[in-house]
Design an enzyme around this catalytic site. Sequence first.
Site, PDB file in Angstrom:
ATOM      1  N   GLY A  16      12.401   9.632  -3.029  1.00 27.99           N
ATOM      2  CA  GLY A  16      13.187   9.879  -4.091  1.00 27.99           C
ATOM      3  C   GLY A  16      14.645  10.073  -3.813  1.00 27.99           C
ATOM      4  CB  SER A  17      17.042   9.434  -1.154  1.00 22.00           C
ATOM      5  OG  SER A  17      17.175   8.195  -0.862  1.00 22.00           O
ATOM      6  CG  MET A  94       7.713   1.299  -2.956  1.00 26.14           C
ATOM      7  SD  MET A  94       9.209   0.220  -3.185  1.00 26.14           S
ATOM      8  CE  MET A  94       8.799  -0.843  -1.650  1.00 26.14           C
ATOM      9  CG  HIS A 113      15.235  -5.544  -3.796  1.00 31.15           C
ATOM     10  ND1 HIS A 113      14.053  -4.804  -3.367  1.00 31.15           N
ATOM     11  CD2 HIS A 113      15.512  -6.638  -3.222  1.00 31.15           C
ATOM     12  CE1 HIS A 113      14.011  -5.659  -2.119  1.00 31.15           C
ATOM     13  NE2 HIS A 113      14.645  -6.857  -2.231  1.00 31.15           N
ATOM     14  CG  ASP A 154      12.337  -6.561  -5.473  1.00 31.69           C
ATOM     15  OD1 ASP A 154      12.429  -5.512  -6.227  1.00 31.69           O
ATOM     16  OD2 ASP A 154      11.418  -6.617  -4.413  1.00 31.69           O
ATOM     17  CD  GLU A 183      18.945   1.657  -1.514  1.00 28.74           C
ATOM     18  OE1 GLU A 183      18.139   0.567  -1.781  1.00 28.74           O
ATOM     19  OE2 GLU A 183      18.457   2.801  -0.985  1.00 28.74           O
TER      20      GLU A 183
HETATM   21  C1  GAR Z   1      15.262   2.178  -1.476  1.00 32.73           C
HETATM   22  O1  GAR Z   1      15.785   1.534  -0.340  1.00 32.73           O
HETATM   23  C2  GAR Z   1      15.065   1.167  -2.742  1.00 32.73           C
HETATM   24  O2  GAR Z   1      16.094   0.409  -2.723  1.00 32.73           O
HETATM   25  C3  GAR Z   1      13.597   0.633  -2.170  1.00 32.73           C
HETATM   26  O3  GAR Z   1      12.778   1.636  -1.722  1.00 32.73           O
HETATM   27  C4  GAR Z   1      13.982   2.798  -1.361  1.00 32.73           C
HETATM   28  C5  GAR Z   1      13.487   3.936  -1.915  1.00 32.73           C
HETATM   29  O4  GAR Z   1      14.138   5.147  -1.293  1.00 32.73           O
HETATM   30  N1  GAR Z   1      12.980   0.000  -3.239  1.00 32.73           N
HETATM   31  C6  GAR Z   1      12.432  -1.687  -2.982  1.00 32.73           C
HETATM   32  O5  GAR Z   1      12.304  -1.775  -1.874  1.00 32.73           O
HETATM   33  C7  GAR Z   1      12.227  -2.161  -4.180  1.00 32.73           C
HETATM   34  N2  GAR Z   1      11.731  -3.557  -3.897  1.00 32.73           N
HETATM   35  P1  GAR Z   1      14.022   6.478  -1.796  1.00 32.73           P
HETATM   36  O6  GAR Z   1      12.836   6.831  -2.357  1.00 32.73           O
HETATM   37  O7  GAR Z   1      14.667   7.456  -0.904  1.00 32.73           O
HETATM   38  O8  GAR Z   1      14.939   6.509  -3.245  1.00 32.73           O
END
Ligand code: GAR
Length: 204
Positions: A16-17, A94, A113, A154, A183
């Site tokens: 969840g960053s 996910m 993504h 995606d 991101e």
């Molecule tokens: C992020 O890198 C996001 O882009 C990716 O999951 C991570 C979640 O990080 N999403 C995907 O790969 C979607 N296909 P977070 O939980 O620290 O926000």
Amino acid sequence: MSVRPARLVVLISGNGSNLQAILDACAGGSLAASVAAVFSNKGEAYGLERAHRAGVPAVYFPKPKEEDRRAYDLRLAQAVQSYQPDWVVLAGWMRLLSSAFLEFFPGRVINLHPALPGEFPGTDAIERAFEAYRRGQLTRTGVMVHLVPDEGVDSGPVIAQAEVPIGPGDTLESLTARMHAVEHELLVAAIRKILSEPEILPRT
Ligand code: GAR
């Protein structure tokens, strides 16, 4: 006339960053929005704790093994709808969402993504880009935020994207850290953009 802040519901599955970046931008006033609720399909997702700390409803919404995917998506959509979101933000969610969910929020679901449009859909996109770099196939990857019009993985109309170069000094860890930093900026900027110029978006 004051404009009411947009209501976001954020779906997560892990750390969840990116949710944190949204919460911070809302709290700091750089995003005219509020997070109405956070949903996770994983009980251990740290993002639920982040929501809780921010005083935002944190909803653990697991998919029972025996439940049909579309039935789960429909229940999820109804639960999300109960928070009356203007936008649904997939920030590290996910699970693929079927039309049973998407039809509830036409043109109102956005996804983050960690790759450029058309590249590395699905999981482990950063790892796969780094492997491709090591094979000499590319020297950059990137991040995108896009609308989710359908069940494509995606993919969908791009709201914002940014390239992230990969160099000889990089390890998977250094690249991953740089990708996450990009991101956090890009996701907030993309939400700001759709809030300020919603007419730029195609309606599905
Ligand atoms: C992020 O890198 C996001 O882009 C990716 O999951 C991570 C979640 O990080 N999403 C995907 O790969 C979607 N296909 P977070 O939980 O620290 O926000």
